[in-house]
Scaffold this motif. Structure first.
Motif, PDB file in Angstrom:
ATOM      1  N   LEU A  17       0.821  -1.204   0.000  1.00 55.06           N
ATOM      2  CA  LEU A  17       0.000   0.000   0.000  1.00 55.06           C
ATOM      3  C   LEU A  17       0.853   1.252   0.000  1.00 55.06           C
ATOM      4  N   GLY A  18       0.326   2.294  -0.620  1.00 55.80           N
ATOM      5  CA  GLY A  18       0.990   3.587  -0.562  1.00 55.80           C
ATOM      6  C   GLY A  18       0.849   4.200   0.823  1.00 55.80           C
ATOM      7  N   LEU A  19       1.555   5.284   1.026  1.00 61.14           N
ATOM      8  CA  LEU A  19       1.605   5.919   2.343  1.00 61.14           C
ATOM      9  C   LEU A  19       0.227   6.358   2.814  1.00 61.14           C
ATOM     10  N   THR A  20      -0.616   6.786   1.901  1.00 58.60           N
ATOM     11  CA  THR A  20      -1.931   7.303   2.289  1.00 58.60           C
ATOM     12  C   THR A  20      -3.067   6.369   1.880  1.00 58.60           C
ATOM     13  N   GLU A  21      -2.736   5.110   1.632  1.00 56.96           N
ATOM     14  CA  GLU A  21      -3.757   4.158   1.182  1.00 56.96           C
ATOM     15  C   GLU A  21      -4.135   3.163   2.280  1.00 56.96           C
ATOM     16  N   ALA A  22      -5.345   2.647   2.176  1.00 59.67           N
ATOM     17  CA  ALA A  22      -5.816   1.528   2.995  1.00 59.67           C
ATOM     18  C   ALA A  22      -6.557   0.563   2.077  1.00 59.67           C
ATOM     19  N   GLU A  23      -6.514  -0.688   2.428  1.00 59.12           N
ATOM     20  CA  GLU A  23      -7.228  -1.708   1.645  1.00 59.12           C
ATOM     21  C   GLU A  23      -8.376  -2.250   2.477  1.00 59.12           C
ATOM     22  N   VAL A  24      -9.510  -2.372   1.851  1.00 60.02           N
ATOM     23  CA  VAL A  24     -10.709  -2.845   2.538  1.00 60.02           C
ATOM     24  C   VAL A  24     -11.275  -4.052   1.793  1.00 60.02           C
ATOM     25  N   GLU A  25     -11.556  -5.108   2.534  1.00 60.00           N
ATOM     26  CA  GLU A  25     -12.270  -6.267   1.979  1.00 60.00           C
ATOM     27  C   GLU A  25     -13.592  -6.381   2.714  1.00 60.00           C
ATOM     28  N   LEU A  26     -14.664  -6.459   1.957  1.00 62.92           N
ATOM     29  CA  LEU A  26     -15.999  -6.533   2.540  1.00 62.92           C
ATOM     30  C   LEU A  26     -16.719  -7.780   2.062  1.00 62.92           C
ATOM     31  N   HIS A  27     -17.463  -8.405   2.961  1.00 59.93           N
ATOM     32  CA  HIS A  27     -18.340  -9.522   2.623  1.00 59.93           C
ATOM     33  C   HIS A  27     -19.773  -9.009   2.783  1.00 59.93           C
ATOM     34  N   LEU A  28     -20.510  -9.079   1.696  1.00 56.78           N
ATOM     35  CA  LEU A  28     -21.839  -8.478   1.641  1.00 56.78           C
ATOM     36  C   LEU A  28     -22.912  -9.530   1.412  1.00 56.78           C
ATOM     37  N   GLU A  29     -24.066  -9.316   1.997  1.00 52.55           N
ATOM     38  CA  GLU A  29     -25.249 -10.120   1.687  1.00 52.55           C
ATOM     39  C   GLU A  29     -26.064  -9.358   0.650  1.00 52.55           C
ATOM     40  N   THR A  30     -26.338 -10.010  -0.465  1.00 54.44           N
ATOM     41  CA  THR A  30     -27.056  -9.368  -1.567  1.00 54.44           C
ATOM     42  C   THR A  30     -28.306 -10.167  -1.908  1.00 54.44           C
TER      43      THR A  30
END
Length: 409
Positions: free
Chosen positions: A374-387
């Protein structure tokens, strides 16, 4: 010679099945036959569910086990019986033995689900845990039989067992006399063989379709070879039909009397189990749901009225949770997305607002800031969704892209 035409060579006859039915009176339940409007609309003809998941011990296995043990000689009963099973057969043998006053020992794999181990003990058997796979457990049970004189009760490869299972076929004809197609799961073949013997003698016009899990389908290559063929590593969540080699006795019957053997995928099994739970309000194990999976996989291949045999309902709660999630994912009702966003206060809340606006229910969030990729100002998000299905999944994806997010593979 043909099984259909040479009655003197038949290992199991209609009279045997009728005798088994009399023997099981007051012991095994005449299980319900439930109509399914959802499947009937899908098939375009009436579909009925034969609910052996509601049988005593939770599966059809009690029928064959009881008939087999009841037929033992007095000296054989005195020596006791032994069986090997990961679940359904274990419970059937345990209860049948207790009802008949016979001592039973059941070998189960060390990894067998705790509810099945507990139930087998509560039905009266002495349970011994041995081996990691059923083949090792089976060898231990046979060694025990050789050393003690106990009678080994095979789960499917014996005429008495097949006759007992065939009583399901007689009940189907009594409960749904207009039936045109019977769909039944196949592992070793005892249930399908028994149903075929009972039904084909009375109604040779009824089509019988066997169903195997794609990763444990020993019957198609065996039928092609004209003899039982062993699979090297059968793999499926449907442990009730996870059998690496057809039984010698049922193989000949299935080859002559079962019209077709189809296979289903793990996704189709998951979807079928979920359908049984949601639409029919029936708890069914993956093996028991295999006929429904076949109906879902090719709905125009079955002439109605159709009877699908739900062979068992002994599903481990942990497996049930996994299978339901898998089934919902296969139907597009779960969606996992991974994306990067700027690591600043409120960024995650903004993302969740986008998802809320399209009515996606967030089940789980993983928020990573320290990955070296990741870059200095980045964050990674993983989401599990009910659709709500594939269309809704596509809508969620469009909403994220329109909001400026790049969804990563």
């Amino acid at each position: 010679m043909s099984y259909r035409t040479v009655s003197s060579l038949r290992p199991v006859t209609l009279d045997d099945v009728r005798g088994a039915q009399k023997m099981l009176s007051g012991v095994a339940r005449v299980t319900a036959m439930e109509g399914s409007r959802h499947l009937s609309r899908l098939i375009g003809a009436p579909v009925h569910l034969k609910c052996e998941n509601l049988q005593r011990t939770g599966s059809f296995k009690l029928r064959g086990a009881y008939v087999r043990i009841a037929g033992l000689l007095p000296e054989e009963r005195a020596a006791g019986v032994v069986a090997a099973s990961a679940g359904n057969h274990a419970q059937g043998v345990a209860l049948a033995s207790t009802l008949l006053g016979v001592r039973s020992t059941v070998f189960m794999p060390k990894g067998a689900p705790l509810p099945k181990i507990s139930a087998t003990r509560e039905y009266g058997a002495e349970v011994r845990l041995h081996g990691q796979v059923v083949d090792e457990t089976l060898a231990a049970a046979q060694e025990y039989a050789a050393g003690t004189g106990a009678v080994f009760i095979h789960p499917f490869d014996h005429p008495d067992v097949i006759a007992g299972q065939g009583t399901v076929g007689l009940e189907i004809l009594e409960q749904c006399p207009e039936v045109r197609t019977i769909v039944v799961g196949i592992g070793g073949g005892g249930l399908a063989a028994g149903i075929a013997v009972a039904v084909k003698e009375i109604r040779p016009d009824v089509r019988i379709v066997g169903v195997q899990a794609e990763g444990a389908a020993a019957y198609p290559p065996s039928l092609a070879a004209g003899r039982p063929v062993s699979l090297r590593n059968p793999a499926t969540m449907a442990d009730g039909i996870k059998v690496g080699r057809p039984g010698d006795v049922p193989f000949g019957i299935v080859g002559d009397l079962v019209d077709e053997v189809r296979t289903v995928t793990e996704d189709e099994l998951s979807a079928a189990l979920l359908l049984c739970l949601e639409r029919a309000k029936l708890v069914v194990e993956p093996a028991g749901a295999s006929p429904v999976a076949a109906l879902l996989s090719e709905s125009d291949a079955f002439e109605g009225p159709v009877v699908a045999v739900l062979s068992g309902g002994n599903v481990d709660p942990v497996l049930m949770q996994r299978v339901l999630r898998h089934g919902m994912a296969a139907q597009g009702r779960y969606l996992a997305v991974r994306l990067r966003l700027t690591d600043r206060p409120g960024a995650l809340a903004t993302l969740l607002g986008v998802l809320s606006a399209v009515d996606a229910n967030v089940l789980d969030v993983s928020h990573v800031r320290t990955d070296p990729r990741l870059g200095l100002t980045e964050a990674e998000v993983e989401l599990h969704l009910e659709t709500k299905g594939p269309v809704h999944c596509a809508e969620v994806g469009r909403a994220l892209r329109d909001a400026g997010y790049t969804v990563m593979a």
